[in-house]
Design a protein around this motif. Structure first.
Motif, PDB file in Angstrom:
ATOM      1  N   GLY A  47       4.311   9.132   0.059  1.00  0.00           N
ATOM      2  CA  GLY A  47       3.763   8.829  -1.255  1.00  0.00           C
ATOM      3  C   GLY A  47       4.318   7.571  -1.899  1.00  0.00           C
ATOM      4  N   ARG A  48       5.175   6.854  -1.222  1.00  0.00           N
ATOM      5  CA  ARG A  48       5.726   5.602  -1.747  1.00  0.00           C
ATOM      6  C   ARG A  48       4.968   4.406  -1.159  1.00  0.00           C
ATOM      7  NH1 ARG A  48      12.047   6.032  -3.011  1.00  0.00           N
ATOM      8  NH2 ARG A  48      12.386   8.277  -2.799  1.00  0.00           N
ATOM      9  N   ALA A  49       4.997   3.309  -1.870  1.00  0.00           N
ATOM     10  CA  ALA A  49       4.401   2.074  -1.369  1.00  0.00           C
ATOM     11  C   ALA A  49       5.426   1.318  -0.538  1.00  0.00           C
ATOM     12  CB  ALA A  49       3.934   1.201  -2.527  1.00  0.00           C
ATOM     13  N   GLU A  64       9.273   1.667  -2.086  1.00  0.00           N
ATOM     14  CA  GLU A  64       9.591   1.740  -3.505  1.00  0.00           C
ATOM     15  C   GLU A  64      10.877   2.519  -3.718  1.00  0.00           C
ATOM     16  OE1 GLU A  64       5.501   1.839  -6.062  1.00  0.00           O
ATOM     17  OE2 GLU A  64       5.882   3.570  -4.782  1.00  0.00           O
ATOM     18  N   ARG A  80       0.828  -1.203   0.000  1.00  0.00           N
ATOM     19  CA  ARG A  80       0.000   0.000   0.000  1.00  0.00           C
ATOM     20  C   ARG A  80       0.866   1.258   0.000  1.00  0.00           C
ATOM     21  NH1 ARG A  80      -2.423  -3.917   3.046  1.00  0.00           N
ATOM     22  NH2 ARG A  80      -4.658  -4.238   2.737  1.00  0.00           N
ATOM     23  N   VAL A  81       0.379   2.277  -0.672  1.00  0.00           N
ATOM     24  CA  VAL A  81       1.037   3.581  -0.653  1.00  0.00           C
ATOM     25  C   VAL A  81       0.732   4.247   0.684  1.00  0.00           C
ATOM     26  CG1 VAL A  81       1.106   5.880  -1.708  1.00  0.00           C
ATOM     27  CG2 VAL A  81       0.937   3.840  -3.148  1.00  0.00           C
ATOM     28  N   THR A  84      -2.226   4.888   5.707  1.00  0.00           N
ATOM     29  CA  THR A  84      -2.908   4.476   4.486  1.00  0.00           C
ATOM     30  C   THR A  84      -4.299   5.079   4.532  1.00  0.00           C
ATOM     31  OG1 THR A  84      -3.947   2.447   5.358  1.00  0.00           O
ATOM     32  CG2 THR A  84      -1.652   2.278   4.615  1.00  0.00           C
TER      33      THR A  84
END
Length: 333
Positions: A41-43, A59, A21-22, A160
C-alpha cells in the motif's frame, strides 16, 4: 550470477513502471511475508542500483534491498514501458557496436537480455501484455488473466494496477532504513554508472595497486569495484592480456587504469544491449551471430578446451575461490 549491467537495467525498468506508483506487495512463497506487509500500500519513491545490488525506496523512507545472487531474477508482466535509451528485450530498439556502426537487430536465444525475466538467464514464466508505448513481443493477448497467476517460488510480488514484478531466488531481500542503505553502499567499490568516473578510477587504482591479492580475485571483490562478475572478470583480464594470478600491486598503473576504463565501456554496452558483449570490431554478420549466441560473444569465458581466438592456445579453466576462471596461458602470460 547476474552482473552489474542486469541490475542497472532492472532499476531502469522499475523507474519507468513503478516509481511514483502505489504498489500492492505480497510474498506468495511466504518467506518475506512480514516485509511485504510493511510495504504493502505504499508508493515507490526512488530506485538505485549500485553494482549487483538494487535499492527501492518506499514512502516513509523505508528501503528494500535486493541482491539477486547466483539464481535470482525479476519477472515482469503486464504493461511494460521500455526505456527508449536502451535496447528492448528482443533487441528491436537498435544496437551499436564499439565502433559506433548501426548493426542488425538480434534476438538472444539464451534470454540474457529478456525483459520479462531479468537476472539469472531463464525462459520467461509469465505472460507479458505490452503497452502501446512499447515494442510488442510475440504472444500478446489482451484477454490474459490479470493479475497473472503466481508460478513457482515467488519471494516478493510487487503489483500496480497494470504491471507486476515477481522476485524469485534472491540471495538477499530485506528492508533497511536510510542509514543502513548508506552504510551498505559505503562498503561497495566504485560503480561507473553511479560514481564520478574519474574519481572512481582513482579509487580503484589506489586500492588495486596496494594489494598483494591476485588481480583475478580483486576484480570480483565488490569492495574494490562494483558490478563485475565471472564473465566480465575473465573478459576484462583477457582484453588487458593480463595474467589473473598477478598480484594487484605488481600490475602496472597504466594497466590498472586501463581495466577501469574498459569496465566503464563494457558496462555501458551491457546496459544498452542487455548482453555481455565483450568482442570488438565485429562485422555486421559476426555481430549478429554474437548477439544471438553467447558462444560467439566472448573471448575466453566458457571456452575451456577451445582454441584461443587470437593465438590458438587451448583456453584453460581453474577453480578460484569457488568460481571458474577462464584464461589463455599464452596471451595472458
Amino acid at each position: 550470477m547476474p552482473e552489474g549491467h542486469s541490475v542497472h537495467r532492472i532499476a531502469r525498468q522499475f523507474a519507468r513502471n513503478f516509481v511514483g506508483r502505489v504498489v500492492s506487495a505480497s510474498s506468495p512463497q511466504g518467506r518475506f511475508a512480514e516485509g511485504a506487509a510493511m510495504i504493502d500500500g505504499r508508493a515507490i519513491t526512488a530506485v538505485r542500483a549500485v553494482g549487483k545490488q538494487m535499492f527501492l525506496q518506499f514512502e516513509g523512507d523505508l528501503w528494500l534491498r535486493v541482491h539477486l545472487g547466483m539464481y535470482g531474477a525479476w519477472d515482469f508482466a503486464g504493461e511494460i514501458v521500455i526505456d527508449p535509451t536502451i535496447a528492448s528485450a528482443n533487441g528491436r530498439m537498435g544496437q551499436t557496436n564499439q565502433r559506433g556502426t548501426e548493426l542488425p537487430q538480434v534476438l538472444d536465444e539464451g534470454g540474457e537480455n529478456s525483459l520479462t525475466s531479468i537476472g539469472a538467464p531463464r525462459r520467461a514464466r509469465v505472460h507479458v501484455r505490452m503497452s502501446e508505448q512499447t515494442t510488442g513481443l510475440p504472444g500478446e493477448d489482451e484477454d490474459a488473466e490479470w493479475p497473472p497467476p503466481v508460478v513457482g517460488q515467488v519471494r516478493l510480488r510487487l503489483l500496480t494496477e497494470v504491471t507486476a514484478a515477481d522476485l524469485r531466488g534472491p540471495t538477499a531481500c530485506e528492508l533497511l532504513s536510510a542509514d543502513e542503505v548508506a552504510a551498505t553502499i559505503a562498503k561497495l567499490g566504485p560503480d561507473p554508472l553511479v560514481d564520478d568516473v574519474t574519481e572512481g578510477e582513482e579509487r580503484f587504482t589506489t586500492v588495486v595497486r596496494r594489494k598483494p591479492t591476485p588481480i583475478g580475485l580483486l576484480l570480483m571483490d565488490q569492495s574494490v569495484v562494483s558490478g563485475i562478475g565471472n564473465v566480465y572478470r575473465a573478459e576484462l583480464l583477457f582484453r588487458a592480456r593480463l595474467n589473473p594470478h598477478t598480484p594487484g600491486r605488481d600490475v602496472p598503473e597504466e594497466v590498472v587504469r586501463g581495466l577501469w576504463r574498459d569496465w566503464v565501456a563494457l558496462l555501458s554496452i551491457g546496459v544498452e544491449t542487455g548482453q555481455m558483449m565483450t568482442m570488438d570490431d565485429l562485422s555486421p554478420e559476426d555481430y549478429r551471430r554474437a548477439m544471438a549466441s553467447r558462444d560467439d560473444r566472448h573471448w575466453v569465458y566458457h571456452r575451456a578446451g577451445l582454441p584461443c581466438r587470437v593465438c590458438g592456445t587451448e583456453i584453460v579453466v581453474e577453480e578460484v575461490a569457488t568460481r571458474k576462471l577462464y584464461w589463455c596461458p599464452s596471451c595472458q602470460r
